[in-house]
Design a protein around this motif. Structure first.
Motif, PDB file in Angstrom:
ATOM      1  N   LEU A  63      -5.106  17.899  -8.863  1.00 29.30           N
ATOM      2  CA  LEU A  63      -4.336  16.692  -8.592  1.00 29.30           C
ATOM      3  C   LEU A  63      -3.629  16.793  -7.247  1.00 29.30           C
ATOM      4  CD1 LEU A  63      -3.139  13.952  -9.593  1.00 29.30           C
ATOM      5  CD2 LEU A  63      -1.244  15.292 -10.556  1.00 29.30           C
ATOM      6  N   LEU A  64      -3.847  15.778  -6.381  1.00 26.25           N
ATOM      7  CA  LEU A  64      -3.190  15.734  -5.079  1.00 26.25           C
ATOM      8  C   LEU A  64      -2.086  14.689  -5.022  1.00 26.25           C
ATOM      9  CD1 LEU A  64      -6.335  15.961  -2.759  1.00 26.25           C
ATOM     10  CD2 LEU A  64      -4.783  17.815  -3.419  1.00 26.25           C
ATOM     11  N   GLY A  65      -2.193  13.669  -5.871  1.00 22.62           N
ATOM     12  CA  GLY A  65      -1.176  12.623  -5.876  1.00 22.62           C
ATOM     13  C   GLY A  65      -1.712  11.320  -6.433  1.00 22.62           C
ATOM     14  N   VAL A  66      -1.036  10.252  -6.105  1.00 25.25           N
ATOM     15  CA  VAL A  66      -1.409   8.911  -6.577  1.00 25.25           C
ATOM     16  C   VAL A  66      -1.342   7.957  -5.384  1.00 25.25           C
ATOM     17  CG1 VAL A  66      -0.740   6.959  -8.051  1.00 25.25           C
ATOM     18  CG2 VAL A  66      -0.594   9.302  -8.925  1.00 25.25           C
ATOM     19  N   CYS A  67      -2.312   7.082  -5.295  1.00 29.29           N
ATOM     20  CA  CYS A  67      -2.302   6.072  -4.241  1.00 29.29           C
ATOM     21  C   CYS A  67      -2.592   4.708  -4.859  1.00 29.29           C
ATOM     22  CB  CYS A  67      -3.337   6.378  -3.165  1.00 29.29           C
ATOM     23  SG  CYS A  67      -5.047   6.207  -3.725  1.00 29.29           S
ATOM     24  N   TRP A 122       7.500   5.845 -13.836  1.00 35.10           N
ATOM     25  CA  TRP A 122       6.124   5.328 -13.842  1.00 35.10           C
ATOM     26  C   TRP A 122       5.134   6.400 -13.392  1.00 35.10           C
ATOM     27  CZ3 TRP A 122       2.880   5.471  -9.708  1.00 35.10           C
ATOM     28  CH2 TRP A 122       3.447   5.639  -8.442  1.00 35.10           C
ATOM     29  N   TYR A 123       5.548   7.226 -12.425  1.00 33.49           N
ATOM     30  CA  TYR A 123       4.641   8.239 -11.875  1.00 33.49           C
ATOM     31  C   TYR A 123       4.272   9.262 -12.951  1.00 33.49           C
ATOM     32  CZ  TYR A 123       2.882  11.866  -8.712  1.00 33.49           C
ATOM     33  OH  TYR A 123       2.097  12.814  -8.081  1.00 33.49           O
ATOM     34  N   GLN A 124       5.278   9.736 -13.651  1.00 30.15           N
ATOM     35  CA  GLN A 124       5.046  10.714 -14.719  1.00 30.15           C
ATOM     36  C   GLN A 124       4.229  10.100 -15.849  1.00 30.15           C
ATOM     37  OE1 GLN A 124       8.661  12.386 -16.299  1.00 30.15           O
ATOM     38  NE2 GLN A 124       7.648  13.223 -18.100  1.00 30.15           N
ATOM     39  N   LEU A 125       4.557   8.863 -16.223  1.00 28.81           N
ATOM     40  CA  LEU A 125       3.843   8.199 -17.322  1.00 28.81           C
ATOM     41  C   LEU A 125       2.377   7.983 -16.965  1.00 28.81           C
ATOM     42  CD1 LEU A 125       6.472   5.534 -18.476  1.00 28.81           C
ATOM     43  CD2 LEU A 125       5.956   7.753 -19.516  1.00 28.81           C
ATOM     44  N   ALA A 160       0.847  -1.187   0.000  1.00 27.69           N
ATOM     45  CA  ALA A 160       0.000   0.000   0.000  1.00 27.69           C
ATOM     46  C   ALA A 160       0.892   1.251   0.000  1.00 27.69           C
ATOM     47  CB  ALA A 160      -0.913  -0.007   1.223  1.00 27.69           C
ATOM     48  N   PHE A 161       0.527   2.254  -0.786  1.00 24.34           N
ATOM     49  CA  PHE A 161       1.400   3.429  -0.920  1.00 24.34           C
ATOM     50  C   PHE A 161       0.595   4.674  -1.277  1.00 24.34           C
ATOM     51  CE2 PHE A 161       0.865   1.777  -5.155  1.00 24.34           C
ATOM     52  CZ  PHE A 161       0.763   2.907  -5.956  1.00 24.34           C
ATOM     53  N   VAL A 162       1.217   5.834  -1.052  1.00 20.11           N
ATOM     54  CA  VAL A 162       0.682   7.125  -1.475  1.00 20.11           C
ATOM     55  C   VAL A 162       1.854   7.977  -1.943  1.00 20.11           C
ATOM     56  CG1 VAL A 162      -0.434   9.268  -0.756  1.00 20.11           C
ATOM     57  CG2 VAL A 162      -1.280   7.082   0.120  1.00 20.11           C
ATOM     58  N   VAL A 163       1.691   8.636  -3.077  1.00 21.05           N
ATOM     59  CA  VAL A 163       2.700   9.584  -3.572  1.00 21.05           C
ATOM     60  C   VAL A 163       2.061  10.968  -3.610  1.00 21.05           C
ATOM     61  CG1 VAL A 163       4.243  10.217  -5.457  1.00 21.05           C
ATOM     62  CG2 VAL A 163       3.800   7.808  -4.976  1.00 21.05           C
ATOM     63  N   GLU A 180       1.718  14.766  -4.812  1.00 20.46           N
ATOM     64  CA  GLU A 180       2.080  15.598  -5.951  1.00 20.46           C
ATOM     65  C   GLU A 180       2.818  16.850  -5.478  1.00 20.46           C
ATOM     66  OE1 GLU A 180       2.332  17.345  -9.810  1.00 20.46           O
ATOM     67  OE2 GLU A 180       2.253  15.295  -9.021  1.00 20.46           O
ATOM     68  N   GLU A 181       2.491  17.317  -4.284  1.00 26.83           N
ATOM     69  CA  GLU A 181       3.093  18.540  -3.758  1.00 26.83           C
ATOM     70  C   GLU A 181       4.570  18.338  -3.418  1.00 26.83           C
ATOM     71  OE1 GLU A 181       3.255  22.425  -2.975  1.00 26.83           O
ATOM     72  OE2 GLU A 181       1.273  21.530  -3.315  1.00 26.83           O
ATOM     73  N   THR A 182       4.879  17.266  -2.700  1.00 25.92           N
ATOM     74  CA  THR A 182       6.249  17.047  -2.212  1.00 25.92           C
ATOM     75  C   THR A 182       6.950  15.866  -2.867  1.00 25.92           C
ATOM     76  OG1 THR A 182       5.500  15.568  -0.438  1.00 25.92           O
ATOM     77  CG2 THR A 182       5.574  17.937   0.053  1.00 25.92           C
ATOM     78  N   HIS A 183       6.182  15.057  -3.609  1.00 28.53           N
ATOM     79  CA  HIS A 183       6.707  13.837  -4.249  1.00 28.53           C
ATOM     80  C   HIS A 183       7.217  12.818  -3.231  1.00 28.53           C
ATOM     81  CE1 HIS A 183       7.184  15.197  -8.709  1.00 28.53           C
ATOM     82  NE2 HIS A 183       6.006  15.501  -8.192  1.00 28.53           N
ATOM     83  N   ARG A 184       6.748  12.940  -1.988  1.00 29.29           N
ATOM     84  CA  ARG A 184       7.090  11.916  -1.000  1.00 29.29           C
ATOM     85  C   ARG A 184       6.360  10.611  -1.325  1.00 29.29           C
ATOM     86  NH1 ARG A 184       5.669  15.834   4.075  1.00 29.29           N
ATOM     87  NH2 ARG A 184       7.534  17.188   4.028  1.00 29.29           N
ATOM     88  N   TYR A 185       7.076   9.514  -1.148  1.00 35.51           N
ATOM     89  CA  TYR A 185       6.497   8.187  -1.375  1.00 35.51           C
ATOM     90  C   TYR A 185       6.238   7.571  -0.006  1.00 35.51           C
ATOM     91  CZ  TYR A 185       5.899   3.576  -3.586  1.00 35.51           C
ATOM     92  OH  TYR A 185       5.398   2.371  -4.041  1.00 35.51           O
ATOM     93  N   TYR A 186       4.963   7.625   0.433  1.00 36.22           N
ATOM     94  CA  TYR A 186       4.583   7.122   1.743  1.00 36.22           C
ATOM     95  C   TYR A 186       4.258   5.629   1.690  1.00 36.22           C
ATOM     96  CZ  TYR A 186       3.913  12.041   3.126  1.00 36.22           C
ATOM     97  OH  TYR A 186       4.079  13.381   3.395  1.00 36.22           O
ATOM     98  N   THR A 187       4.705   4.882   2.682  1.00 41.56           N
ATOM     99  CA  THR A 187       4.414   3.457   2.823  1.00 41.56           C
ATOM    100  C   THR A 187       4.009   3.201   4.278  1.00 41.56           C
ATOM    101  OG1 THR A 187       6.603   2.701   3.561  1.00 41.56           O
ATOM    102  CG2 THR A 187       6.294   3.020   1.178  1.00 41.56           C
ATOM    103  N   PRO A 188       3.594   1.970   4.616  1.00 41.57           N
ATOM    104  CA  PRO A 188       3.283   1.676   6.027  1.00 41.57           C
ATOM    105  C   PRO A 188       4.473   1.878   6.957  1.00 41.57           C
ATOM    106  CG  PRO A 188       2.314   0.017   4.605  1.00 41.57           C
ATOM    107  CD  PRO A 188       3.184   0.858   3.732  1.00 41.57           C
ATOM    108  N   ARG A 189       5.679   1.927   6.421  1.00 43.05           N
ATOM    109  CA  ARG A 189       6.878   2.125   7.242  1.00 43.05           C
ATOM    110  C   ARG A 189       7.312   3.595   7.288  1.00 43.05           C
ATOM    111  NH1 ARG A 189       7.977  -2.751   4.493  1.00 43.05           N
ATOM    112  NH2 ARG A 189       9.072  -1.644   2.844  1.00 43.05           N
ATOM    113  N   GLY A 190       6.557   4.464   6.625  1.00 44.72           N
ATOM    114  CA  GLY A 190       6.899   5.882   6.619  1.00 44.72           C
ATOM    115  C   GLY A 190       7.264   6.362   5.227  1.00 44.72           C
ATOM    116  N   ILE A 191       8.076   7.411   5.147  1.00 47.40           N
ATOM    117  CA  ILE A 191       8.501   7.952   3.848  1.00 47.40           C
ATOM    118  C   ILE A 191       9.617   7.066   3.311  1.00 47.40           C
ATOM    119  CG2 ILE A 191       9.507   9.913   2.631  1.00 47.40           C
ATOM    120  CD1 ILE A 191       8.266  11.724   4.776  1.00 47.40           C
ATOM    121  N   ASN A 192       9.335   6.419   2.211  1.00 45.62           N
ATOM    122  CA  ASN A 192      10.319   5.505   1.623  1.00 45.62           C
ATOM    123  C   ASN A 192      11.374   6.259   0.818  1.00 45.62           C
ATOM    124  OD1 ASN A 192      10.936   3.765  -1.117  1.00 45.62           O
ATOM    125  ND2 ASN A 192      10.929   2.463   0.709  1.00 45.62           N
ATOM    126  N   LYS A 193      10.935   7.300   0.080  1.00 47.24           N
ATOM    127  CA  LYS A 193      11.857   8.076  -0.754  1.00 47.24           C
ATOM    128  C   LYS A 193      11.107   9.279  -1.313  1.00 47.24           C
ATOM    129  CE  LYS A 193      10.850   5.402  -4.935  1.00 47.24           C
ATOM    130  NZ  LYS A 193      11.424   4.636  -6.074  1.00 47.24           N
TER     131      LYS A 193
END
Length: 455
Positions: free
Chosen positions: A173-177, A133-136, A103-106, A108-121
């Motif tokens: 647009l807020l992001g991608v989940c 992949w995100y841009q595509l 499970a993840f959330v990206v 759009e504002e900060t491009h943070r990649y959130y996971t159950p363990r926190g910010i992955n990258k």
């Protein structure tokens, strides 16, 4: 001579009697078997649709979640540690409730990649080619999309990702989940059904490339191109008979934009009570054919779905299968002869192909690309109007040649191409080098197309 004629007549009469006796039974048996196969395929369809639709529903629920929309809309006004903890807690609840580890959330504002363990990258295609992949996905205009890939965050396991666009009430647009279903979970379902019904089950994309298979070596490697030619719809399965009672059944899954293919490779479909006469009839017919034609016939039972076609049928260029066969599943360069890589495609090809002969344009572009390379490299037809070239020349020379190539394409074919160019990094996989070239190619397109850009 007379004796031979009488013998031939007797054999012919016997064959006719046997055929008349068993033909109705055979026809009934085949019809019953077809009905049974369709019922089996319908059950597999419901099972696979349920397995893949469930994560789609979860992903769609996430993008409509008021907490998630609010968290992303106010992300910059909340301390990073606090928003990270809130997102991790939210995604952990998704993971625990539904069992989807990826499970993840990206944002759009900060491009943070959130996971159950926190910010992955921080998602950044410029420094990490896989992040393209995100841009595509955003550029595709789709609200939801399925993508089969190896999950970097979980040991490069094959995973089916469900990407969903998150927007606010005004459409901003807020992001991608989304969620990622590990392939081995789907493989357990597929393998169980394959063993139970003695069939081969696959999910393939619109190009025939395998996306789900019980054998991991076939994933994004093998093609079932013939299934695409069945022109399957979402309403029902197509049914194609094969040798020795085999069949191929195909159905489109519009929610996934993939096809479900159920195949059988030559199993006997006849009841036990009529096996012996049919075998006798079969042997007599084969014997007569041998006597008359003096040739040996054999029946091929294809038990592999992996196509051996290594060339694109239209252009004669090597295709992706050639790449996989030559460079293996990991896809690493096994030679130092190639110095640079280009990826290019035809600008607005869908519109172009509607107004003119698309195949003619593809062939023309391929010929001009080969002319630009002058034999100093390897040109692939990657997919559709997209090409990839491994070049035995440095990036400066490649940029010069493909700049001229762009001009020639425009002058000769009245279309334009966008070209992305990178120096090959032998420490990276071919796929990573390819994604590095995709980035400048898309930068050219964003600027209007018709040109070359280097990474």
């Amino acid at each position: 001579m007379k004796h031979k004629i009488i013998t031939s007549i007797i054999i012919a009469v016997i064959l006719l009697i046997v055929s008349l006796q068993f033909a109705p039974v055979l026809l009934k048996s085949e019809k019953d078997e077809m009905v049974k196969n369709k019922l089996v395929a319908a059950h597999i369809y419901d099972m696979m649709k349920s397995a893949v639709e469930r994560p789609i529903i979860v992903s769609e629920s996430m993008c409509a979640d008021e907490f998630l929309q609010s968290a992303l809309a106010n992300e910059l006004s909340v301390p990073e540690k606090k928003i990270e903890a809130e997102m991790a807690s939210y995604l952990t609840s998704i993971k625990n409730e539904f069992g989807y580890i990826a499970a993840f959330v990206v944002s759009e504002e900060t491009h943070r990649y959130y996971t159950p363990r926190g910010i992955n990258k921080i998602v950044n295609p410029k420094s990490e080619p896989y992040d393209i992949w995100y841009q595509l996905f955003l550029e595709s205009g789709k609200d939801i999309d399925l993508d089969t890939d190896r999950d970097q965050a979980n040991g490069y396991r094959w995973t089916v990702f469900v990407n969903t666009r998150i927007t606010d009430a005004r459409g901003k647009l807020l992001g991608v989940c989304g969620v990622g279903v590990f392939m081995d979970v789907l493989q357990e379902i597929v393998l169980d059904a394959e063993e139970k019904y003695d069939v081969k089950i696959n999910l393939i994309d619109p190009e025939g490339l395998v996306q789900v298979d019980s054998d991991s070596t076939n994933i994004e490697n093998a093609y079932i191109s013939e299934a695409i030619s069945d022109h399957a719809t979402a309403e029902s399965f197509t049914y194609m008979k094969r040798s020795m009672g085999g069949f191929r059944m195909t159905r489109y899954l519009p929610e996934l934009e993939w096809y479900l293919v159920v195949q059988s490779f030559g199993q006997n479909v006849v009841g036990f009570g009529i096996k012996l006469p049919l075998i006798i009839l079969y042997l007599l017919l084969v014997s007569l054919l041998i006597l008359i034609l003096t040739k040996k016939y054999s029946i091929e039972v294809h038990k592999l779905i992996k196509t051996q076609e290594l060339e694109d049928k239209l252009t004669g260029l090597p295709n992706r299968n050639y790449l996989y066969e030559s460079y293996g599943e990991l896809g690493v360069f096994n030679t130092t002869r190639y110095k640079s890589l280009v990826m290019f495609d035809i600008d607005q090809f869908k519109t172009v192909s509607e107004e003119t002969d698309g195949d003619k344009i593809i062939l023309g572009v391929a010929e001009l690309a080969k002319k630009a390379m002058e034999g100093h490299g390897l040109l692939f037809r990657w997919s559709g109007d997209e090409f990839v070239a491994f070049l035995e020349m440095d990036a400066d020379e490649a940029e010069k040649r493909f700049t001229e190539f762009c001009a020639e394409v425009r002058g000769a074919l009245d279309v334009t191409v966008s070209v992305g160019l990178v120096e090959i990094d032998l420490a990276e996989s071919i796929k990573t080098n390819y994604h590095r070239a995709v980035q400048p190619c898309y930068a050219v397109k964003e600027a209007g197309g018709n040109g070359v850009r280097r990474k």
